[in-house]
Design a protein around this motif. Structure first.
Motif, short mmCIF file in Angstrom:
data_model
loop_
_atom_site.label_atom_id
_atom_site.label_comp_id
_atom_site.label_asym_id
_atom_site.label_seq_id
_atom_site.Cartn_x
_atom_site.Cartn_y
_atom_site.Cartn_z
N LEU A 287 0.89 -1.07 -0.12
CA LEU A 287 0.10 -0.15 0.00
C LEU A 287 0.81 1.14 0.01
N ASN A 288 2.03 1.02 0.40
CA ASN A 288 2.92 2.22 0.21
C ASN A 288 3.36 2.81 -1.09
N GLY A 289 3.17 1.92 -2.07
CA GLY A 289 3.52 2.22 -3.46
C GLY A 289 2.53 1.99 -4.44
N PHE A 290 1.18 1.64 -4.05
CA PHE A 290 0.04 1.54 -4.76
C PHE A 290 -1.11 1.92 -4.17
N THR A 291 -2.29 2.51 -5.01
CA THR A 291 -3.33 2.89 -4.36
C THR A 291 -4.53 2.37 -5.23
N PRO A 292 -5.01 1.08 -4.63
CA PRO A 292 -5.91 0.44 -5.35
C PRO A 292 -7.36 1.18 -5.10
N ASP A 293 -8.43 1.01 -5.94
CA ASP A 293 -9.74 1.41 -5.91
C ASP A 293 -10.38 0.64 -4.82
N VAL A 294 -10.03 -0.63 -5.10
CA VAL A 294 -10.69 -1.92 -4.05
C VAL A 294 -9.80 -2.83 -3.82
N ILE A 295 -9.82 -3.32 -2.57
CA ILE A 295 -9.26 -4.32 -1.99
C ILE A 295 -9.91 -5.66 -1.97
N LEU A 296 -9.64 -6.79 -2.55
CA LEU A 296 -10.07 -7.80 -2.09
C LEU A 296 -9.28 -8.68 -1.24
N LEU A 297 -10.14 -8.85 0.16
CA LEU A 297 -9.04 -9.45 1.43
C LEU A 297 -9.71 -10.97 1.89
N ASP A 298 -8.76 -11.71 1.98
CA ASP A 298 -8.91 -13.05 2.44
C ASP A 298 -9.10 -12.79 4.14
N VAL A 299 -9.64 -13.61 4.88
CA VAL A 299 -9.86 -13.59 6.13
C VAL A 299 -8.53 -14.16 6.89
N GLU A 300 -8.49 -15.44 6.61
CA GLU A 300 -7.80 -16.36 7.67
C GLU A 300 -6.51 -16.38 6.71
N MET A 301 -5.28 -15.70 7.61
CA MET A 301 -3.97 -15.79 6.86
C MET A 301 -2.83 -15.91 7.70
N PRO A 302 -1.66 -16.32 7.33
CA PRO A 302 -0.57 -16.16 8.62
C PRO A 302 -0.03 -14.79 8.75
#
Length: 350
Positions: A44-59
């Motif tokens: 996110l420091n280098g990109f500005t997405p319009d939408v983030i598709l986000l998984d729930v369970e991640m390490p």
């Protein structure tokens, strides 16, 4: 016209690739992908997405922790991707309350080889949430919910065991979970009414969401299972995967008919059956959401002499559902979310 820019955050390389392919085929540019919340924050420091598709369970950092940090920095438009697990559904409900706009249930677990089944839903929800102004997200994120547990009277028993004279019906979809919590936090005990809620959710989420509403409402909120009577000062949430209907004796019944316009539960079906039970004594409240569910139900409510409240475009994250009601001149009130509890209480006491 500039392409929609998306970021995909999922711990599975296969899922990142498949979701990315679905988006690219629809003309949505995937500008970044990350395997967990730590990597996503770095990107996110280098990109500005319009939408983030986000998984729930991640390490390393799960979706909920990432969401808190991203919303603090942003906000960003976020759509959750959740597998049907107890922990996954709990995190997803919390994510919706913390600022995520919508969610998509993976069809067969964390690594869904058949994710293509969800292609249309993924694309439609990305295109819908990108229309939400970031200023609205800042206001929405600022909503606070007071603890109401101490103020309840034996879990909402203040109305006693009396059948309601009136019905407060509430319909919502995208943005609805957080809007409903804000709405219920502004209410007091109902003197003459029962409340029924249809919030569009897939399987595995409504049971937990009913508990979340119950924690903040001044009266008892439960997931309807069929057979309940519409007692005064109670609220019933339609369960996922079933239509919630009302019999003429004001009892609730579940129906397993096919989805209506892809929706099950469908607010229109609930309202149309409620008119037969409550007649003019219905206040229909239509909150944020895509599409036009509740429109025909509100038309029936108005024809019976009932009243309709539509959330205004100023506060609705998605003006689709309330906007459809407004455009058809069916709304008696068009109000921002914070003003709706007062109308409900005044109508209940009249």
């Amino acid at each position: 016209m500039r392409k929609i820019r998306a970021m995909v955050v999922d711990d599975s390389a296969f899922m990142r690739r498949m979701i990315g392919d679905i988006l690219e085929k629809a003309g949505i540019e995937v500008i970044a992908a990350a395997r967990d919340g730590v990597e996503a924050l770095e990107k996110l420091n280098g990109f500005t997405p319009d939408v983030i598709l986000l998984d729930v369970e991640m390490p390393r950092m799960n979706g909920l922790i990432f969401l808190d940090e991203a919303m603090r920095r942003g906000p960003y438009r976020v759509v959750m991707l959740s597998a049907l697990t107890g922990e996954g559904s709990q995190y997803t409900i919390e994510a919706l309350e913390r600022g995520a706009l919508d969610f998509i249930q993976k069809p067969s677990g964390s690594i869904s080889l058949d994710i293509e089944k969800k292609a249309e839903e993924i694309v439609s929800k990305v295109r819908a949430v990108v229309e939400v102004p970031l200023e609205k997200l800042r206001d929405f994120k600022a909503l606070r919910f007071p603890s109401r547990e101490a103020g309840k009277v034996e879990k909402g028993m203040a109305g006693g065991e009396a059948i309601a004279e009136k019905l407060v019906f509430i319909a919502s979809s995208t943005g609805g979970p957080r809007a409903l919590k804000a709405l219920f936090a502004g209410l007091r005990n109902l003197k003459k009414s029962c409340a029924v809620i249809v919030q569009h959710m897939p399987a595995g989420f409504t049971t937990r969401f009913a508990k979340h509403l119950d924690d903040i409402a001044p009266f008892s909120v439960i997931e309807a299972s069929g057979g309940e009577l519409t007692w005064i000062n109670r609220a019933f949430l339609a369960p996922e995967g079933k239509h919630l209907l009302m019999k003429e004796d004001k009892s609730l019944v579940l129906n397993d008919d096919p989805p209506v316009a892809g929706l099950k539960p469908c607010a229109d079906l609930t309202l149309l059956s409620a008119v037969k039970a409550f007649g003019k004594n219905i206040l229909a409240v239509v909150l944020t959401g895509m599409g036009k569910d509740a429109l025909e139900g509100c038309r029936a409510v108005k024809n019976s002499g009932g009243k309709v409240v539509a959330e205004s475009q100023d506060s609705a994250l998605i003006f689709g559902m309330p906007g459809a009601v407004v455009r058809e001149n069916l709304a008696d009130w068009v109000l921002p979310l914070e003003a709706i509890p007062r109308v409900i209480l005044e109508w209940d006491e009249a």
